[in-house]
Design a protein around this motif. Structure first.
Motif, PDB file in Angstrom:
ATOM      1  N   GLN A 126      -2.313   3.132  -0.559  1.00  0.00           N
ATOM      2  CA  GLN A 126      -2.169   4.586  -0.548  1.00  0.00           C
ATOM      3  C   GLN A 126      -0.695   4.943  -0.774  1.00  0.00           C
ATOM      4  O   GLN A 126       0.194   4.318  -0.198  1.00  0.00           O
ATOM      5  CB  GLN A 126      -2.623   5.175   0.792  1.00  0.00           C
ATOM      6  N   ALA A 127      -0.459   5.935  -1.607  1.00  0.00           N
ATOM      7  CA  ALA A 127       0.909   6.398  -1.867  1.00  0.00           C
ATOM      8  C   ALA A 127       1.285   7.480  -0.863  1.00  0.00           C
ATOM      9  O   ALA A 127       0.505   8.400  -0.609  1.00  0.00           O
ATOM     10  CB  ALA A 127       1.018   6.938  -3.286  1.00  0.00           C
ATOM     11  N   VAL A 128       2.469   7.366  -0.282  1.00  0.00           N
ATOM     12  CA  VAL A 128       2.996   8.381   0.632  1.00  0.00           C
ATOM     13  C   VAL A 128       4.451   8.648   0.253  1.00  0.00           C
ATOM     14  O   VAL A 128       5.106   7.822  -0.369  1.00  0.00           O
ATOM     15  CB  VAL A 128       2.915   7.929   2.110  1.00  0.00           C
ATOM     16  N   ASP A 129       4.930   9.810   0.632  1.00  0.00           N
ATOM     17  CA  ASP A 129       6.326  10.184   0.380  1.00  0.00           C
ATOM     18  C   ASP A 129       6.898  10.760   1.668  1.00  0.00           C
ATOM     19  O   ASP A 129       6.468  11.818   2.124  1.00  0.00           O
ATOM     20  CB  ASP A 129       6.408  11.202  -0.756  1.00  0.00           C
ATOM     21  N   ALA A 130       7.848  10.052   2.247  1.00  0.00           N
ATOM     22  CA  ALA A 130       8.433  10.490   3.518  1.00  0.00           C
ATOM     23  C   ALA A 130       9.419  11.639   3.325  1.00  0.00           C
ATOM     24  O   ALA A 130       9.815  12.283   4.295  1.00  0.00           O
ATOM     25  CB  ALA A 130       9.134   9.314   4.194  1.00  0.00           C
ATOM     26  N   THR A 131       9.816  11.896   2.075  1.00  0.00           N
ATOM     27  CA  THR A 131      10.733  13.009   1.780  1.00  0.00           C
ATOM     28  C   THR A 131      10.103  13.899   0.709  1.00  0.00           C
ATOM     29  O   THR A 131      10.569  13.931  -0.430  1.00  0.00           O
ATOM     30  CB  THR A 131      12.100  12.483   1.307  1.00  0.00           C
ATOM     31  N   PRO A 132       9.037  14.608   1.047  1.00  0.00           N
ATOM     32  CA  PRO A 132       8.310  15.393   0.034  1.00  0.00           C
ATOM     33  C   PRO A 132       9.156  16.499  -0.565  1.00  0.00           C
ATOM     34  O   PRO A 132      10.038  17.056   0.088  1.00  0.00           O
ATOM     35  CB  PRO A 132       7.115  15.959   0.819  1.00  0.00           C
TER      36      PRO A 132
END
Length: 361
Positions: free
Chosen positions: A17-23
């Motif tokens: 799963q792709a996540v972005d901690a700094t959206p």
């Protein structure tokens, strides 16, 4: 990314799963991005949660160049469909090598499968009138990126190829090289290093190379620490009104400049060891506010050593005592920082072994 299984996902969409901690923007009024199945991004399944549409656009977007008229009207001049999502990378497990993940997120550029995914996604678009149709072109422009070394001439070759089988093409070139911050932002006050306007005739089936040359006198005193060079290029074919536009960014390398010598290749856990570092200023610029910065995972406390000023063509050296608290192979990173030119970095490997137990009498 994370590897996970969710009960609210359709079968086949578990796993990475792709996540972005700094959206970059809010998702459902909250600053977050993901988790999003990597498979959904590749297949263009925008209805799968979460934020598939946003992440799909991040790896499949086009760069559109607009022409702004004096009255404020805008018109599309050029669409670059291959500049975004070219090299999706991560650090390889167990090494410092780059691992390419591009094929996990998208099909090969120009393939039949990629075209099918793009068509499927376009049905979900709320701005179908903005979709730019491909047009035929017989001018190819290629910028040959070369490593720019501080203190030497910077050359940027631009190759023009006329793929027409019957006609010569007259190409007008407008190019400008400017400095910008490491963030890529270029303001009107940043120094312009070079401006080029020229016209070239390219025969059918032939190529011509335009070379932009920037001498050290033009850039050394203008480049700040962390600066990058931005090339803005526009090519216009007079006979067909075709337009090619692009922006290329590159940094000026100094070579390493740093020499690191450790008193021993193998050190004991928690025991002190000595590291010698030196830096040679190979430019004709006086470097001010200089310091070495040393750190590494498993190395106790990062260190900062102030060095003052380094004169042109001079070498400065320092010694420092460190200790390591984690076992195994460790990396010591050394960075030389200053206020004039971009920083130089280098690293060495250190093996940390278990210290021998001390006997208590």
């Amino acid at each position: 990314g994370i590897n996970a299984e969710y009960g609210d996902l359709p079968k086949g969409y578990d796993g990475w799963q792709a996540v972005d901690a700094t959206p970059q923007e809010a998702s459902e009024s909250v600053m977050r991005c993901g988790p999003c199945p990597v498979k959904a991004i590749k297949e263009g399944d925008l209805y799968i949660p979460y934020d598939v549409g946003f992440l799909f656009s991040e790896v499949n977007g086009d760069r559109i160049w607009w022409k702004v008229e004096k009255d404020g009207d805008m018109a599309v001049e050029y669409v670059d469909k291959s500049c975004i999502g070219k090299h999706i990378s991560t650090k390889a497990v167990g090494s410092d090598e780059r691992e390419d993940l591009t094929s996990c997120y998208k099909y090969e550029e120009g393939s039949e499968k990629e075209r099918e995914v793009q068509e499927k996604v376009s049905h979900f678009s709320s701005r179908k009138e903005w979709v730019v149709k491909p047009t035929s072109r017989d001018l190819e422009v290629e910028i040959e990126r070369e490593t720019a070394l501080m203190g030497s001439d910077i050359t940027i070759p631009i190759k023009l190829t006329n793929t027409s089988e019957s006609s010569t093409r007259t190409v007008s070139i407008s190019a400008q090289v400017r400095c910008s911050a490491y963030t890529g932002r270029t303001d009107n006050n940043s120094p312009i290093l070079k401006t080029v306007h020229s016209v070239h005739e390219v025969s059918e089936g032939e190529s011509d190379t335009v070379t932009i040359t920037i001498s050290p006198d033009d850039y050394v005193k203008k480049i700040k620490a962390g600066s990058v060079l931005n090339l803005f290029l526009k090519a216009h074919v007079q006979e067909t009104k075709q337009v090619f536009a692009t922006k290329e960014s590159f940094t000026v390398k100094k070579g390493s400049g740093i020499t690191i010598v450790c008193s021993q290749n193998t050190v004991k856990q928690y025991e002190d060891f000595e590291v010698s570092v030196s830096y040679t200023n190979g430019t004709d610029t006086r470097l001010t506010r200089c310091h070495f910065y040393m750190e590494g995972p498993g190395i106790r406390r990062s260190k900062k050593l102030y060095c003052g000023t380094v004169q042109p063509q001079k070498t400065i050296d320092r010694k420092i005592t460190l200790s390591a608290h984690r076992l195994g192979e460790r990396t010591l990173l050394v960075k030389f920082c200053n206020s004039k030119i971009a920083h130089a970095t280098d690293r060495i490997k250190i093996v940390v072994e278990q210290a021998e137990p001390t006997e208590i009498e």
